[in-house]
Design a protein around this motif. Sequence first.
Motif, PDB file in Angstrom:
ATOM      1  N   THR A   1       0.836  -1.206   0.000  1.00 38.98           N
ATOM      2  CA  THR A   1       0.000   0.000   0.000  1.00 38.98           C
ATOM      3  C   THR A   1       0.864   1.246   0.000  1.00 38.98           C
ATOM      4  OG1 THR A   1      -1.687  -1.204   1.219  1.00 38.98           O
ATOM      5  CG2 THR A   1      -1.866   1.184   1.191  1.00 38.98           C
ATOM      6  N   LEU A   2       1.877   1.248   0.834  1.00 38.05           N
ATOM      7  CA  LEU A   2       2.795   2.382   0.891  1.00 38.05           C
ATOM      8  C   LEU A   2       3.537   2.535  -0.436  1.00 38.05           C
ATOM      9  CD1 LEU A   2       3.970   4.569   2.723  1.00 38.05           C
ATOM     10  CD2 LEU A   2       5.739   2.948   3.378  1.00 38.05           C
ATOM     11  N   GLU A   3       3.883   1.416  -1.029  1.00 43.33           N
ATOM     12  CA  GLU A   3       4.565   1.457  -2.327  1.00 43.33           C
ATOM     13  C   GLU A   3       3.670   2.081  -3.391  1.00 43.33           C
ATOM     14  OE1 GLU A   3       6.687  -1.526  -5.549  1.00 43.33           O
ATOM     15  OE2 GLU A   3       5.606  -2.370  -3.858  1.00 43.33           O
ATOM     16  N   ARG A   4       2.384   1.693  -3.437  1.00 37.85           N
ATOM     17  CA  ARG A   4       1.464   2.263  -4.420  1.00 37.85           C
ATOM     18  C   ARG A   4       1.242   3.754  -4.196  1.00 37.85           C
ATOM     19  NH1 ARG A   4      -3.507  -1.511  -4.058  1.00 37.85           N
ATOM     20  NH2 ARG A   4      -2.430  -2.068  -2.192  1.00 37.85           N
ATOM     21  N   LEU A   5       1.306   4.201  -2.945  1.00 40.68           N
ATOM     22  CA  LEU A   5       1.126   5.621  -2.665  1.00 40.68           C
ATOM     23  C   LEU A   5       2.358   6.440  -3.032  1.00 40.68           C
ATOM     24  CD1 LEU A   5      -0.672   5.444   0.797  1.00 40.68           C
ATOM     25  CD2 LEU A   5      -1.655   6.168  -1.372  1.00 40.68           C
ATOM     26  N   LEU A   6       3.553   5.891  -2.815  1.00 44.67           N
ATOM     27  CA  LEU A   6       4.774   6.658  -3.011  1.00 44.67           C
ATOM     28  C   LEU A   6       5.369   6.536  -4.414  1.00 44.67           C
ATOM     29  CD1 LEU A   6       6.636   6.080   0.370  1.00 44.67           C
ATOM     30  CD2 LEU A   6       5.318   8.064  -0.359  1.00 44.67           C
ATOM     31  N   THR A   7       5.011   5.498  -5.159  1.00 43.15           N
ATOM     32  CA  THR A   7       5.612   5.280  -6.478  1.00 43.15           C
ATOM     33  C   THR A   7       5.424   6.465  -7.431  1.00 43.15           C
ATOM     34  OG1 THR A   7       5.464   2.894  -6.273  1.00 43.15           O
ATOM     35  CG2 THR A   7       5.648   3.762  -8.493  1.00 43.15           C
TER      36      THR A   7
ATOM     37  N   TRP B   1       5.046   9.628  -6.768  1.00 49.06           N
ATOM     38  CA  TRP B   1       5.852  10.744  -6.264  1.00 49.06           C
ATOM     39  C   TRP B   1       7.335  10.503  -6.540  1.00 49.06           C
ATOM     40  CZ3 TRP B   1       3.996  14.959  -3.202  1.00 49.06           C
ATOM     41  CH2 TRP B   1       2.632  14.965  -3.062  1.00 49.06           C
TER      42      TRP B   1
END
Length: 97
Positions: free
Chosen positions: A61-67, A69
Motif C-alpha cells: 500500500t505504501l509502495e502504491r502511494l509513493l511510487t 511521487w
Amino acid sequence: MTPAATGAGIGLIGGIGLCLVLWRLAARRITLTDRIAPYLRERPRTSRLLAEQRGHTPFPTLERLLTPWLDDLGGLLERLGSTSSSIRRRLPSRAAG
C-alpha cells in the motif's frame, strides 16, 4: 572516346539509376497484410487494469502511494543532472568482471 561510347555510358548510368529508383519505390509499398495486421492481432481476454501487480516491498500500500511521487522526483532529478542512459554509459559493465 567516341560519341557512341559516351551515349552508351550515359544510357547505362541512367538505366541503373532508374532501376534503383523503381526498386526503392517497390520496397516502400505497404502490403495488405501489413495494413490489416493491427486489427487481427490477438487481444488479451481481460483488462490489464484488473491484473494483479506484484509489489517490490513488504508494504504494497505504501509502495502504491509513493511510487508516483518517486517517479516524478526521479524525472526532476534527471532533468537537472545526468540522464540515466548517460550514467549507464559511463559506468563499467558488471558482466565484464
